[in-house]
Write a protein that holds these residues in place. Sequence first.
Motif, PDB file in Angstrom:
ATOM      1  N   PHE A  85       0.833  -1.200   0.000  1.00 29.31           N
ATOM      2  CA  PHE A  85       0.000   0.000   0.000  1.00 29.31           C
ATOM      3  C   PHE A  85       0.871   1.254   0.000  1.00 29.31           C
ATOM      4  CE2 PHE A  85      -3.653  -2.384   2.299  1.00 29.31           C
ATOM      5  CZ  PHE A  85      -4.004  -2.989   1.101  1.00 29.31           C
ATOM      6  N   TYR A  86       2.049   1.148   0.574  1.00 30.75           N
ATOM      7  CA  TYR A  86       3.018   2.233   0.597  1.00 30.75           C
ATOM      8  C   TYR A  86       4.366   1.667   0.169  1.00 30.75           C
ATOM      9  CZ  TYR A  86      -0.450   4.607   3.522  1.00 30.75           C
ATOM     10  OH  TYR A  86      -1.603   5.159   4.006  1.00 30.75           O
ATOM     11  N   ALA A  87       5.223   2.537  -0.331  1.00 30.70           N
ATOM     12  CA  ALA A  87       6.581   2.133  -0.710  1.00 30.70           C
ATOM     13  C   ALA A  87       7.549   2.669   0.335  1.00 30.70           C
ATOM     14  CB  ALA A  87       6.939   2.674  -2.089  1.00 30.70           C
ATOM     15  N   PRO A  88       8.484   1.849   0.818  1.00 30.90           N
ATOM     16  CA  PRO A  88       9.439   2.331   1.829  1.00 30.90           C
ATOM     17  C   PRO A  88      10.376   3.380   1.257  1.00 30.90           C
ATOM     18  CG  PRO A  88      10.063   0.152   1.042  1.00 30.90           C
ATOM     19  CD  PRO A  88       8.727   0.448   0.441  1.00 30.90           C
ATOM     20  N   GLN A  89      10.795   4.309   2.120  1.00 32.43           N
ATOM     21  CA  GLN A  89      11.770   5.312   1.670  1.00 32.43           C
ATOM     22  C   GLN A  89      13.168   4.716   1.529  1.00 32.43           C
ATOM     23  OE1 GLN A  89       9.653   6.846   4.444  1.00 32.43           O
ATOM     24  NE2 GLN A  89       8.337   7.655   2.837  1.00 32.43           N
ATOM     25  N   CYS A  90      13.458   3.719   2.348  1.00 32.60           N
ATOM     26  CA  CYS A  90      14.768   3.062   2.286  1.00 32.60           C
ATOM     27  C   CYS A  90      14.563   1.559   2.450  1.00 32.60           C
ATOM     28  CB  CYS A  90      15.696   3.564   3.393  1.00 32.60           C
ATOM     29  SG  CYS A  90      16.116   5.313   3.266  1.00 32.60           S
ATOM     30  N   GLY A  91      15.516   0.802   1.926  1.00 27.96           N
ATOM     31  CA  GLY A  91      15.444  -0.642   2.069  1.00 27.96           C
ATOM     32  C   GLY A  91      14.468  -1.273   1.096  1.00 27.96           C
ATOM     33  N   ALA A  92      14.183  -2.556   1.311  1.00 24.62           N
ATOM     34  CA  ALA A  92      13.320  -3.291   0.382  1.00 24.62           C
ATOM     35  C   ALA A  92      12.641  -4.432   1.115  1.00 24.62           C
ATOM     36  CB  ALA A  92      14.143  -3.819  -0.793  1.00 24.62           C
ATOM     37  N   ILE A  93      11.513  -4.862   0.547  1.00 24.77           N
ATOM     38  CA  ILE A  93      10.814  -6.068   0.986  1.00 24.77           C
ATOM     39  C   ILE A  93      10.907  -7.069  -0.160  1.00 24.77           C
ATOM     40  CG2 ILE A  93       8.630  -7.052   1.743  1.00 24.77           C
ATOM     41  CD1 ILE A  93       7.838  -4.279   2.742  1.00 24.77           C
ATOM     42  N   GLU A  94      11.369  -8.258   0.142  1.00 25.08           N
ATOM     43  CA  GLU A  94      11.551  -9.270  -0.892  1.00 25.08           C
ATOM     44  C   GLU A  94      10.714 -10.500  -0.571  1.00 25.08           C
ATOM     45  OE1 GLU A  94      15.683 -10.084  -0.981  1.00 25.08           O
ATOM     46  OE2 GLU A  94      16.266  -8.122  -1.799  1.00 25.08           O
ATOM     47  N   ILE A  95      10.202 -11.116  -1.627  1.00 30.70           N
ATOM     48  CA  ILE A  95       9.525 -12.403  -1.514  1.00 30.70           C
ATOM     49  C   ILE A  95      10.261 -13.381  -2.416  1.00 30.70           C
ATOM     50  CG2 ILE A  95       7.391 -13.686  -1.893  1.00 30.70           C
ATOM     51  CD1 ILE A  95       5.825 -11.166  -1.334  1.00 30.70           C
ATOM     52  N   ASP A  96      10.778 -14.427  -1.809  1.00 28.55           N
ATOM     53  CA  ASP A  96      11.591 -15.412  -2.546  1.00 28.55           C
ATOM     54  C   ASP A  96      12.735 -14.730  -3.284  1.00 28.55           C
ATOM     55  OD1 ASP A  96       9.965 -17.450  -1.651  1.00 28.55           O
ATOM     56  OD2 ASP A  96       8.670 -17.419  -3.419  1.00 28.55           O
ATOM     57  N   GLY A  97      13.297 -13.703  -2.656  1.00 26.67           N
ATOM     58  CA  GLY A  97      14.458 -13.026  -3.219  1.00 26.67           C
ATOM     59  C   GLY A  97      14.152 -11.945  -4.234  1.00 26.67           C
ATOM     60  N   THR A  98      12.869 -11.721  -4.577  1.00 27.56           N
ATOM     61  CA  THR A  98      12.483 -10.700  -5.556  1.00 27.56           C
ATOM     62  C   THR A  98      11.819  -9.528  -4.834  1.00 27.56           C
ATOM     63  OG1 THR A  98      12.099 -12.387  -7.241  1.00 27.56           O
ATOM     64  CG2 THR A  98      11.137 -10.210  -7.632  1.00 27.56           C
ATOM     65  N   PRO A  99      12.302  -8.297  -5.027  1.00 31.13           N
ATOM     66  CA  PRO A  99      11.619  -7.141  -4.414  1.00 31.13           C
ATOM     67  C   PRO A  99      10.149  -7.094  -4.851  1.00 31.13           C
ATOM     68  CG  PRO A  99      13.753  -6.491  -5.294  1.00 31.13           C
ATOM     69  CD  PRO A  99      13.511  -7.895  -5.778  1.00 31.13           C
ATOM     70  N   ILE A 100       9.274  -6.802  -3.923  1.00 33.37           N
ATOM     71  CA  ILE A 100       7.843  -6.834  -4.259  1.00 33.37           C
ATOM     72  C   ILE A 100       7.477  -5.766  -5.278  1.00 33.37           C
ATOM     73  CG2 ILE A 100       7.188  -7.851  -2.054  1.00 33.37           C
ATOM     74  CD1 ILE A 100       6.311  -5.100  -1.104  1.00 33.37           C
ATOM     75  N   SER A 101       8.289  -4.711  -5.392  1.00 38.60           N
ATOM     76  CA  SER A 101       8.016  -3.682  -6.395  1.00 38.60           C
ATOM     77  C   SER A 101       8.220  -4.205  -7.809  1.00 38.60           C
ATOM     78  CB  SER A 101       8.912  -2.459  -6.161  1.00 38.60           C
ATOM     79  OG  SER A 101      10.284  -2.820  -6.241  1.00 38.60           O
ATOM     80  N   GLU A 102       8.937  -5.303  -7.953  1.00 38.79           N
ATOM     81  CA  GLU A 102       9.197  -5.863  -9.270  1.00 38.79           C
ATOM     82  C   GLU A 102       8.213  -6.960  -9.654  1.00 38.79           C
ATOM     83  OE1 GLU A 102      13.242  -7.111  -9.521  1.00 38.79           O
ATOM     84  OE2 GLU A 102      14.065  -5.172  -8.845  1.00 38.79           O
ATOM     85  N   LEU A 103       7.335  -7.314  -8.735  1.00 45.40           N
ATOM     86  CA  LEU A 103       6.346  -8.354  -9.015  1.00 45.40           C
ATOM     87  C   LEU A 103       5.130  -7.752  -9.706  1.00 45.40           C
ATOM     88  CD1 LEU A 103       6.508 -10.271  -5.616  1.00 45.40           C
ATOM     89  CD2 LEU A 103       7.354 -11.100  -7.813  1.00 45.40           C
ATOM     90  N   GLY A 104       4.590  -8.449 -10.682  1.00 39.94           N
ATOM     91  CA  GLY A 104       3.363  -8.003 -11.324  1.00 39.94           C
ATOM     92  C   GLY A 104       2.224  -7.950 -10.323  1.00 39.94           C
ATOM     93  N   ASP A 105       1.285  -7.021 -10.521  1.00 42.01           N
ATOM     94  CA  ASP A 105       0.214  -6.828  -9.539  1.00 42.01           C
ATOM     95  C   ASP A 105      -0.644  -8.077  -9.408  1.00 42.01           C
ATOM     96  OD1 ASP A 105      -0.904  -4.678  -7.776  1.00 42.01           O
ATOM     97  OD2 ASP A 105      -2.726  -5.183  -8.883  1.00 42.01           O
ATOM     98  N   ALA A 106      -1.004  -8.691 -10.523  1.00 42.31           N
ATOM     99  CA  ALA A 106      -1.833  -9.891 -10.460  1.00 42.31           C
ATOM    100  C   ALA A 106      -1.104 -11.004  -9.712  1.00 42.31           C
ATOM    101  CB  ALA A 106      -2.208 -10.345 -11.872  1.00 42.31           C
TER     102      ALA A 106
END
Length: 584
Positions: free
Chosen positions: A394-415
């Motif tokens: 819902f929000y994007a962090p100002q620093c750092g990253a959240i990853e799922i299975d090693g992939t940043p969630i910002s790079e995952l397709g919405d679907a």
Amino acid sequence: MQPEHNNTSGDLARAAALLAQAARPESRRLLIALLGLACAAGLEVLGPMLGKAFIDGYLIPRRADIGGIALLIGGSLLAVWCANGLRYLQLLSLSGVAARSVQRLRERVYGHVLRLPVAYFDRAITGQLVSRVTNDTEAVKALYVQVLFVMLDSVIVLCGSLAAMAWLDPRLMGVVTLLIPAVIGIVWFYKRLSAPAVARARELRSEINAQIAESIAGMPVLQATGAAGRFAARFEQANRAHYEARRAELRANAWLLRPALDLLNVLLLVGVLASFAGRGSVAEVGVLYAFVGLMARVIEPLIQITLQFSQLQQSLIAASRVGTLLAEPLAAPAGESGRIGAGEVALRELAFGYDPAHPVIHDLSLTIAAGSFHGIVGHTGSGKSTLLALLLRFYAPQCGAIEIDGTPISELGDATFRSAVGLVPQEPFLLAANARENIDMGRGLSDGEIESAARAARAHDFILALPEGYATPLGEGGARLSVGQKQLIAIARALAGQPKILLLDEATSHIDSETEQVVQAALAELRGRVTIIAIAHRLSTIRDADAITVLNHGRIAERGHHDDLMAIDGGIYRRLYELQQIED
């Protein structure tokens, strides 16, 4: 929600662009309607010209030609009939254009609202948003049906009448054209007086809608606290302000529209008659008759155009408000690819603040193993809900990253992301629909998939006990269910999507101990298959979690199993747990 404001040139430009875009698919029909109105205007101007021909050709010379007279009378009647018929057909055509344009516009606005970032709704007011999608788009329809039709028709008749006057007598036509600058001055002055009142009235209408929506949503609290009188007084104040704004608009209408124009009409008629009388020519009686008839066709269009300025201003303000909403930036586009397999979640030096100058999460790093059950606890304001909002993207962090299975969630397709991450909110959201539809949520799931999810959430048995089973309407907000049953429906909905990661936002904070045990049993069956991250207020829910993280002021204060955390003398988790045990 941005504050309401009066129109500016930028607002009007945005409104014009919005209306042009909404009507672009109807350009062919609009062109046909314009040609039809031009034909109708030409036929209407023909009437006074035929009257002139009758006076000059038959009445003054005392010429009794029955055939010629009958032809002129028949032509006049036919011209009037055809002009009215064409106007009727074009009004129907423009009504269809308006309905389709507003349909497309409303769908576009609603679709835009659905794609706005969650942060926008933190400041938005529900009633005003509803007013944008319904009232303001409906006001645009009035622009097409009332304003556009009347103004186009009036302008064409006006131009045709002036052209006929110029052909009959350019000097008298020059006298008539003196009216146009005076009308423009009246319209300009009217706009200066009424525009603030129109904008204020629409602003207050949105405020009234917002107050009504807020009062209905909070009716139990409102009545329980005896606040009904205060809310009624607040509504009366807004309603009175709306009434005063409308009165200011109506006063401008009453002084500057038809009365002023009627006075100009009389003065112009006197001027034309005086000019004609100075010539003393009987041979020009037919011209005088035609001029008087054409003057009515000049004055009335000017009056109609001016009368439409009130509706025009309202429609343009409404379109501007819709345009302002459509100008709100959408959520940042997600990646186009990526997949989620096991469901491991990793937080890498995460930092975030709603106001970047005041961070809520500080340098937070954490790894949650795939298939594990992880609890997150902490005092109020420790950052639990903020962390959940970040996990949900819902929000994007100002620093750092959240990853799922090693992939940043910002790079995952919405679907991909939304299908793999399920949410059970603290306040379950239920549609005014049946149990099956509330679990399915429009995903087109089969009955077997829905029932399987309900069994996994331990909701199947109580759903079957409902009068119509899965087809039982649950009422608005699930009014026919207990709080615990609503929560089980919400869990079944999340599980129906077969998520790899399940997020629980204090899902047991409002349910009784018996229902909590049911929820715990449902979560126990998911362990090893789904990564469960539970934001917990009731610590008994996460007592058996594989790991528990304790947040304090946006930082990790403690981490470990229940027994490990209870062994910390004076630890935050131990104090929280012991306080809850005392309360229980």
